[in-house]
Design an enzyme around this catalytic site. Structure first.
Site, PDB file in Angstrom:
ATOM      1  N   ARG A 128      33.670  63.988  -5.486  1.00 16.41           N
ATOM      2  CA  ARG A 128      34.919  63.656  -4.786  1.00 16.41           C
ATOM      3  C   ARG A 128      36.139  63.611  -5.689  1.00 16.41           C
ATOM      4  O   ARG A 128      37.261  63.744  -5.224  1.00 16.41           O
ATOM      5  CB  ARG A 128      34.778  62.306  -4.062  1.00 16.41           C
ATOM      6  N   ASN A 161      30.584  54.935  10.868  1.00 13.48           N
ATOM      7  CA  ASN A 161      30.477  55.354   9.467  1.00 13.48           C
ATOM      8  C   ASN A 161      29.455  56.466   9.262  1.00 13.48           C
ATOM      9  O   ASN A 161      29.549  57.237   8.319  1.00 13.48           O
ATOM     10  CB  ASN A 161      30.136  54.169   8.563  1.00 13.48           C
ATOM     11  N   CYS A 183      33.091  56.624   3.627  1.00  9.10           N
ATOM     12  CA  CYS A 183      33.210  56.293   5.046  1.00  9.10           C
ATOM     13  C   CYS A 183      34.384  55.361   5.353  1.00  9.10           C
ATOM     14  O   CYS A 183      34.875  55.343   6.488  1.00  9.10           O
ATOM     15  CB  CYS A 183      31.899  55.719   5.570  1.00  9.10           C
ATOM     16  N   SER A 185       8.866  62.549   1.912  1.00  7.06           N
ATOM     17  CA  SER A 185       9.018  62.881   3.331  1.00  7.06           C
ATOM     18  C   SER A 185       8.444  64.245   3.687  1.00  7.06           C
ATOM     19  O   SER A 185       8.452  64.630   4.861  1.00  7.06           O
ATOM     20  CB  SER A 185      10.500  62.870   3.707  1.00  7.06           C
ATOM     21  N   HIS A 232      32.499  51.020  11.020  1.00  7.42           N
ATOM     22  CA  HIS A 232      33.442  50.394  10.094  1.00  7.42           C
ATOM     23  C   HIS A 232      34.720  50.028  10.831  1.00  7.42           C
ATOM     24  O   HIS A 232      35.198  50.796  11.674  1.00  7.42           O
ATOM     25  CB  HIS A 232      33.827  51.377   8.988  1.00  7.42           C
TER      26      HIS A 232
HETATM   27  N1  LIG Z   1      25.660  55.767   5.307  1.00  9.00           N
HETATM   28  C1  LIG Z   1      26.943  56.060   5.401  1.00  9.00           C
HETATM   29  O1  LIG Z   1      27.682  55.475   6.226  1.00  9.00           O
HETATM   30  C2  LIG Z   1      27.556  57.093   4.490  1.00  9.00           C
HETATM   31  C3  LIG Z   1      28.875  57.480   4.696  1.00  9.00           C
HETATM   32  C4  LIG Z   1      29.459  58.400   3.831  1.00  9.00           C
HETATM   33  C5  LIG Z   1      28.725  58.924   2.805  1.00  9.00           C
HETATM   34  N2  LIG Z   1      27.441  58.538   2.620  1.00  9.00           N
HETATM   35  C6  LIG Z   1      26.693  59.140   1.524  1.00  9.00           C
HETATM   36  O2  LIG Z   1      25.731  60.023   2.087  1.00  9.00           O
HETATM   37  C7  LIG Z   1      24.570  60.062   1.256  1.00  9.00           C
HETATM   38  C8  LIG Z   1      23.340  59.716   2.109  1.00  9.00           C
HETATM   39  O3  LIG Z   1      23.502  58.389   2.602  1.00  9.00           O
HETATM   40  P1  LIG Z   1      22.498  57.701   3.599  1.00  9.00           P
HETATM   41  O4  LIG Z   1      23.224  56.518   4.077  1.00  9.00           O
HETATM   42  O5  LIG Z   1      21.950  58.663   4.592  1.00  9.00           O
HETATM   43  O6  LIG Z   1      21.308  57.241   2.613  1.00  9.00           O
HETATM   44  P2  LIG Z   1      19.761  56.979   2.921  1.00  9.00           P
HETATM   45  O7  LIG Z   1      19.566  56.467   4.294  1.00  9.00           O
HETATM   46  O8  LIG Z   1      19.254  56.200   1.792  1.00  9.00           O
HETATM   47  O9  LIG Z   1      19.119  58.456   2.861  1.00  9.00           O
HETATM   48  C9  LIG Z   1      19.023  59.155   1.630  1.00  9.00           C
HETATM   49  C10 LIG Z   1      18.467  60.560   1.894  1.00  9.00           C
HETATM   50  O10 LIG Z   1      18.406  61.229   0.631  1.00  9.00           O
HETATM   51  C11 LIG Z   1      17.064  61.638   0.397  1.00  9.00           C
HETATM   52  N3  LIG Z   1      16.724  61.542  -1.011  1.00  9.00           N
HETATM   53  C12 LIG Z   1      16.765  60.449  -1.800  1.00  9.00           C
HETATM   54  N4  LIG Z   1      16.359  60.753  -3.042  1.00  9.00           N
HETATM   55  C13 LIG Z   1      16.020  62.065  -3.026  1.00  9.00           C
HETATM   56  C14 LIG Z   1      15.499  62.969  -3.995  1.00  9.00           C
HETATM   57  N5  LIG Z   1      15.271  62.566  -5.254  1.00  9.00           N
HETATM   58  N6  LIG Z   1      15.283  64.242  -3.631  1.00  9.00           N
HETATM   59  C15 LIG Z   1      15.533  64.643  -2.365  1.00  9.00           C
HETATM   60  N7  LIG Z   1      16.010  63.851  -1.399  1.00  9.00           N
HETATM   61  C16 LIG Z   1      16.245  62.579  -1.742  1.00  9.00           C
HETATM   62  C17 LIG Z   1      16.215  60.705   1.205  1.00  9.00           C
HETATM   63  O11 LIG Z   1      14.943  61.292   1.445  1.00  9.00           O
HETATM   64  P3  LIG Z   1      13.641  60.366   1.675  1.00  9.00           P
HETATM   65  O12 LIG Z   1      13.730  59.859   3.107  1.00  9.00           O
HETATM   66  O13 LIG Z   1      12.527  61.369   1.498  1.00  9.00           O
HETATM   67  O14 LIG Z   1      13.674  59.291   0.660  1.00  9.00           O
HETATM   68  C18 LIG Z   1      17.063  60.548   2.470  1.00  9.00           C
HETATM   69  O15 LIG Z   1      16.894  61.663   3.310  1.00  9.00           O
HETATM   70  C19 LIG Z   1      24.835  59.084   0.111  1.00  9.00           C
HETATM   71  O16 LIG Z   1      25.375  59.775  -0.982  1.00  9.00           O
HETATM   72  C20 LIG Z   1      25.892  58.168   0.714  1.00  9.00           C
HETATM   73  O17 LIG Z   1      26.691  57.564  -0.294  1.00  9.00           O
HETATM   74  C21 LIG Z   1      26.834  57.649   3.444  1.00  9.00           C
END
Ligand SMILES: NC(=O)c1ccc[n+]([C@@H]2O[C@H](COP(=O)([O-])OP(=O)(O)OC[C@H]3O[C@@H](n4cnc5c(N)ncnc54)[C@H](OP(=O)(O)O)[C@@H]3O)[C@@H](O)[C@H]2O)c1
Ligand SMILES: NC(=O)c1ccc[n+]([C@@H]2O[C@H](COP(=O)([O-])OP(=O)(O)OC[C@H]3O[C@@H](n4cnc5c(N)ncnc54)[C@H](OP(=O)(O)O)[C@@H]3O)[C@@H](O)[C@H]2O)c1
Lengths: 357, 357
Positions: free
Chosen positions: A108, A336, A138, A46, A263
């Site tokens: 966590r 969420n 979430c 990115s 959710h």
């Molecule tokens: N979605 C939810 O409802 C939710 C709720 C609570 C907690 N979470 C947690 O929050 C975190 C993010 O979730 P998300 O839903 O936003 O996931 P996502 O849409 O898959 O986004 C992941 C993010 O992490 C970055 N990333 C991935 N691999 C990386 C690396 N090796 N180095 C640097 N950046 C990297 C990605 O960058 P690129 O775009 O460059 O790949 C993207 O910005 C996760 O741990 C998830 O479990 C999510």
């Protein structure tokens, strides 16, 4: 940082391009601006993308040691990344003296990392031996403010929760998989017979264990002893931790439904003291971060479509048990990506920024 | 009837053109044929339509007194119609001496009408003072065989159920509304913000209290005291009746999900005796009308997409409570049009036909 710092702590958002990251940038643009510089970080894939935050075009930089140049005591780095990324890079940040707020599962369960939902245990943010603060899963986040408020009044004794989880909990890959599947099933002459949905969707179920379009999937996470999923055990452990009730009996069944964001949970809570549903509604109405919508015949009940894009947890269908004067049932919905992640991380960061103000 | 009757009792299907009726005609074509003449009846709107049953083209006739000409003792009339229609016409049939099997809510609470799920209380079919036998609501039907089997072994003490109900439970109007809504949301540039689903779907939510596409709706039925819905109280009353446990504590939350066919339920059951999840799985495996699929890491858990079009209740995610040696959690799916309605009605009718054989 080489540029002169504007007032307020600097903030770095690692994972700025993800599902949670995108919502976080919106939230930063909407809330009172307490931040100095804001730096956006993601994977090398990115780097160079330009995203808007606080009305300014900001270039995304790749996650490297240099990405944190200039960050030190009083600054904050948000990790909205997969748990492995958080686990690998959080120590790099804390070594510089900046505080990490991590939204992944990486820390966590670490007793030296407070697990914080500001409405319930905001005080816990101040004691962070590792310089790291974690936000909950979430599912936990969706219900914890309602539980905290009811617990303070009645004393929680037992909890049974069933989730109706949205696809975006699995990040961008989750919402994209659901949209892809929906267009596949919409295009097929779908009957009501076995296998129709599986045939239409094919093998590519994305991050889900079975097709999610026109379906319900009672599985997320890995298998643990006794047939429980890691996700269910995490919700249980986090709920106990945040409420400070280390031996609270909790049963959780995590189920994914074909909703993009928002959710929902059914909650059956038993208390130490007698409960009155009318009084419980008053408590929920007054609880921070909670909005009561409870007039079902007038169409007033929470739905995830209404909760999506909003900050609070929406609670309704509050009923006293017909059999047990100490039990309540209710239904709660929350976004969420917001209360479940980006909003909670922002609230934690603001609390920490306040310490240094 | 003027045509000479073939062997076996005559069967009339009132509501043959509905969601349940259509599935019933398929089922009649698939099972051992114990019937003499089969007559198809619906509203005047459908009179003259030709439907296939047992491979024969059969004309639908309008529901009038004459529609039951020739029906008498030993014959059976199935009502797969709205409750008002069943209530109005069942006495017309019983006055002729034929037996009514009603799948609506019209008689489910009548103490003189047995409420029957053959796998659990098939014996009850024989005592029918009014000449009417009722089948249960589709939520009750989805779980009752699993509960019956576990109750026989351990003694049920308490039940908490959350449903994930399919749109076709509201008949053809339900599945059509969901399909219409899905094409509306698919055609819109749907974001993840409040109101998007409501805006795309508009006011026409069909038989549901809120948009169902990409949403979850925690309401069906009418408001009763304490905030309970009539549907939730019905599931509670029917479960108690069929199991013969008139004071069993039961909490039910009924929630509709965007699935066309196939109800799912999370069930938390507490028993009088200690339970072992492994032994419970064996009991469920041996239970009539129940199939166990419980190896989540191998992708083996029930989903409504897999249950739709099949006869049994599919049960999985069987877990012993982590806090209470007398409690079990599980997840069960069943086709609401089959076990929840048409199949159960067929099974009841076959039992009655057997009495006269
Ligand atoms: N979605 C939810 O409802 C939710 C709720 C609570 C907690 N979470 C947690 O929050 C975190 C993010 O979730 P998300 O839903 O936003 O996931 P996502 O849409 O898959 O986004 C992941 C993010 O992490 C970055 N990333 C991935 N691999 C990386 C690396 N090796 N180095 C640097 N950046 C990297 C990605 O960058 P690129 O775009 O460059 O790949 C993207 O910005 C996760 O741990 C998830 O479990 C999510
Ligand atoms: N769907 C389920 O999962 C389910 C499960 C358990 C029980 N049930 C119960 O089963 C019954 C039928 O449900 P459904 O889902 O099949 O509903 P549906 O799709 O709306 O079908 C209703 C049927 O009743 C007929 N009908 C309606 N008004 C009539 C009238 N005035 N005179 C004669 N026939 C009339 C309709 O005929 P036309 O086509 O001519 O209008 C149609 O055949 C309902 O009582 C429902 O509560 C349904």
């Amino acid at each position: 940082m080489t540029a002169p710092r504007s007032s307020g702590p600097a903030l770095a958002v690692v994972g700025a391009t993800g599902a949670v990251g995108s919502v976080l940038l919106q939230i930063l643009s909407q809330r009172a601006d307490v931040w100095g510089d804001i730096r956006l970080i993601a994977s090398p894939r990115s780097a160079g993308r330009v995203l808007a935050v606080r009305g300014e075009e900001t270039e995304v930089i790749a996650l490297t040691e240099d990405a944190f140049d200039g960050f030190g005591k009083g600054d904050i780095v948000l990790f909205l990344t997969p748990a492995e990324v958080s686990a690998r890079w959080a120590p790099v940040v804390t070594a510089r003296g900046a505080v990490v707020v991590d939204q992944s599962a990486a820390f966590r369960e670490d007793p030296e990392v407070p697990l914080v939902v500001p409405e319930v245990n905001g005080h816990a943010v101040r004691i962070r031996p590792r310089g790291i603060v974690a936000g909950p899963d979430c599912v936990t986040a969706a219900m914890i403010a309602t539980l905290g408020a009811l617990h303070a009044e009645y004393g929680l004794a037992d909890l049974a929760v069933s989730s109706y989880q949205a696809a975006s909990a699995a990040g961008r890959a989750g919402s994209e998989a659901l949209r892809r599947q929906l267009s596949l099933v919409a295009g097929s002459t779908l009957g009501e017979q076995t296998g129709d949905v599986r045939r239409a969707v094919g093998e590519d179920t994305g991050p889900f264990a079975a097709p999610l379009a026109l379906n319900v999937v009672p599985w997320s996470g890995e298998l643990r002893e006794g047939g429980w999923s890691s996700h269910e055990l995490a919700v249980r452990a986090e709920t106990r931790r945040i409420l400070g009730l280390e031996s609270l009996p909790i049963a959780v069944t995590c189920v994914q439904v074909p909703v993009v964001t928002g959710h929902s949970l059914t909650v059956r809570a038993r208390f130490e003291r007698e409960v009155d549903a009318g009084h419980a509604r008053e408590i929920l109405e007054a609880a921070p971060g909670v909005v009561l919508v409870d007039d079902p015949e007038a169409g007033e009940f929470p739905t995830p479509a209404d909760a999506a894009g909003t900050d609070p947890a929406w609670v309704g269908r509050v009923r006293g048990s017909l059999d047990d004067s100490r039990s309540l049932e209710f239904f709660v919905c929350a976004d969420n990506l917001r209360k479940g992640a980006a909003l909670n991380a922002t609230q934690i960061s603001e609390l920490i920024a306040g310490e240094f103000a």
